[in-house]
Design an enzyme around this catalytic site. Structure first.
Site, short mmCIF file in Angstrom:
data_model
loop_
_atom_site.label_atom_id
_atom_site.label_comp_id
_atom_site.label_asym_id
_atom_site.label_seq_id
_atom_site.Cartn_x
_atom_site.Cartn_y
_atom_site.Cartn_z
N LYS A 60 -2.65 4.12 13.80
CA LYS A 60 -2.28 3.07 12.87
C LYS A 60 -1.14 3.60 12.02
CE LYS A 60 -3.86 0.17 9.12
NZ LYS A 60 -5.01 -0.37 8.40
N ARG A 91 -1.58 -7.92 3.22
CA ARG A 91 -1.94 -7.41 1.89
C ARG A 91 -1.82 -8.51 0.85
NH1 ARG A 91 1.10 -1.52 2.36
NH2 ARG A 91 -0.11 -0.80 4.15
N LYS A 125 0.81 4.32 1.85
CA LYS A 125 -0.31 4.89 2.59
C LYS A 125 0.13 6.00 3.54
CE LYS A 125 -3.01 0.59 2.21
NZ LYS A 125 -3.96 -0.33 2.86
N GLU A 172 -4.28 12.08 17.87
CA GLU A 172 -5.34 11.23 17.29
C GLU A 172 -6.26 10.70 18.40
OE1 GLU A 172 -6.24 10.63 14.31
OE2 GLU A 172 -4.54 11.00 12.98
N LYS A 231 -1.54 0.08 16.36
CA LYS A 231 -1.20 -0.97 15.39
C LYS A 231 -0.03 -0.55 14.56
CE LYS A 231 -3.16 -3.05 11.29
NZ LYS A 231 -4.30 -3.12 10.41
N SER A 266 0.18 -9.05 10.86
CA SER A 266 0.59 -10.22 10.08
C SER A 266 2.11 -10.40 10.05
CB SER A 266 0.03 -10.11 8.66
OG SER A 266 0.42 -8.90 8.04
N TYR A 281 -3.31 -13.29 15.48
CA TYR A 281 -3.58 -14.51 14.71
C TYR A 281 -3.30 -15.76 15.54
CZ TYR A 281 -3.70 -11.07 11.01
OH TYR A 281 -4.02 -9.96 10.26
C1 PBG Z 1 -6.78 -2.37 6.05
C2 PBG Z 1 -6.07 -3.13 7.09
C3 PBG Z 1 -4.73 -3.53 7.05
C4 PBG Z 1 -4.52 -4.34 8.15
C5 PBG Z 1 -5.72 -4.37 8.87
N1 PBG Z 1 -6.66 -3.60 8.20
C6 PBG Z 1 -3.69 -3.33 6.03
C7 PBG Z 1 -3.29 -1.97 5.64
O1 PBG Z 1 -3.62 -0.98 6.28
O2 PBG Z 1 -2.63 -1.87 4.61
C8 PBG Z 1 -3.25 -5.05 8.47
C9 PBG Z 1 -3.37 -6.23 9.39
C10 PBG Z 1 -2.18 -7.13 9.42
O3 PBG Z 1 -1.13 -6.87 8.81
O4 PBG Z 1 -2.28 -8.15 10.11
N2 PBG Z 1 -7.20 -1.12 6.30
#
Ligand code: PBG
Length: 335
Positions: free
Chosen positions: A198, A208, A228, A244, A259, A285, A324
């Site tokens: 990720k 968010r 992050k 990982e 992701k 998203s 989505y």
């Molecule tokens: C939280 C999480 C996130 C997403 C899925 N789980 C956001 C992040 O890590 O800040 C993002 C999903 C998306 O943008 O569609 N741990």
């Protein structure tokens, strides 16, 4: 004139029948997972940052799951928007047995036994600091203390009936710790879909916004990391994804995920080639929003580009896709 060509690749493209026969990649509905947002409100609220998506009440969520099942989409991942009053530095609401997520799992399972419910394991919706883990007094996201809370959270979801827990936090050692915690309680059938690679991506912005879960700025003396990047991966790295992957396999992940999806197809491919586990990819998203915005402007044909984007993720090697667009794709594929 006639060229002297022994090879004419166009012969394999000359009709729908032949193109169908030589097609290498397909997209099936049972490969799609639909991410759903929910809150403790009674209203179903359309999300401005994600046109076409809704922040559901529990009742609305159960109905939406029913609608999707009718269309052939049977896997869901749940994301809660938590009231600010319930957020703390340690995110303890994440394992409240009467919290929003366990309530929603029970409601979905009571109404739709065959819905596959996947839950997100991370603290960001519950953290007053907006981080996936616990921020210490020194301003770092503490690894081992966070894993302890994540185990509680995973147990809480599993006890409520989740089929799969999906740790998205990127702490070290969390997959193994969660597996051990589940097994110790006899929850051996609950599977783990690990967010293996990720990335610290800017494509999560609309998500968010939907959950009001972005990292907060520090107040006075306390330092809160502004992003992050000490736990999510550097977008520049692909070998690190394989590291990982090796750890997640050793720790007992059942499925592994990359992701975002579209900008990271090379990572999907690399992960696919280095594991026998099922590989998932998350069209996040920001990817959704880009396609939606371009379609709304009239510059791109929504159906064509969405299907092409998902086919690309499949071709890169993902067997499952979180998107989505899932119910929309189901509508389009209706005979
Ligand atoms: C939280 C999480 C996130 C997403 C899925 N789980 C956001 C992040 O890590 O800040 C993002 C999903 C998306 O943008 O569609 N741990």
């Amino acid at each position: 004139m006639t060229l002297d060509l022994p090879q004419r690749p166009r012969r394999n493209r000359q009709s729908p029948a032949i193109r169908g026969a030589v097609r290498e990649t397909t997209l099936r509905l049972d490969q799609l997972v639909y991410p759903l947002f929910l809150h403790a409100d009674d209203a179903d609220t359309p999300l401005e940052s994600l046109p076409g998506q809704t922040r559901w009440s529990v009742r609305g969520l159960v109905d939406e799951v029913g609608r999707c099942l009718g269309l052939g989409v049977d896997k869901f991942v749940l994301f809660p928007k938590v009231d600010d009053a319930l957020k703390t530095r340690t995110g303890d609401e994440a394992f409240n047995p009467d919290g929003l997520i366990p309530d929603a799992i029970r409601a979905i399972k009571a109404a739709h036994r065959h819905a596959c419910v996947i839950t997100d394991v991370a603290l960001d919706p519950y953290s007053s600091d907006g981080h996936d883990g616990v921020v210490t007094d020194d301003g770092v996201v503490g690894n081992d203390a966070t894993v302890e809370v994540l185990c509680q959270q995973a147990l809480c979801h599993a006890r409520a009936g989740a089929d799969t827990v999906a740790p998205s936090d990127m702490m070290d050692g969390r997959v193994g710790a969660i597996r051990a915690a589940l097994d110790q309680e006899g929850l051996t059938d609950v599977s783990i879909l690990s967010y293996t690679a990720k990335y610290a991506s800017s494509f999560y912005g609309p998500f968010r916004g939907a959950l009001d879960s972005a990292p907060k700025s520090g107040d006075g003396d306390r330092v809160i990391p502004g992003d992050k990047s000490t736990y999510q991966m550097d977008p520049a790295n692909v070998r690190e994804a394989l590291r990982e992957l090796a750890l997640d396999e050793a720790e007992g992940a059942d499925m592994v995920m990359v992701k975002p999806a579209g900008p990271y197809l090379d990572v999907v491919r690399a992960v696919r080639e280095h594991t026998t586990l099922p590989v998932a990819a998350y069209q996040v998203s920001g990817e959704y929003l880009m396609l939606k915005a371009a379609a709304a402007s009239g510059w791109l044909d929504e159906r064509a580009v969405v299907m092409e984007s998902l086919l690309g993720v499949r071709r890169a090697g993902a067997g499952l896709i979180l998107t989505y667009f899932a119910p929309q794709v189901a509508e389009w594929l209706k005979p």
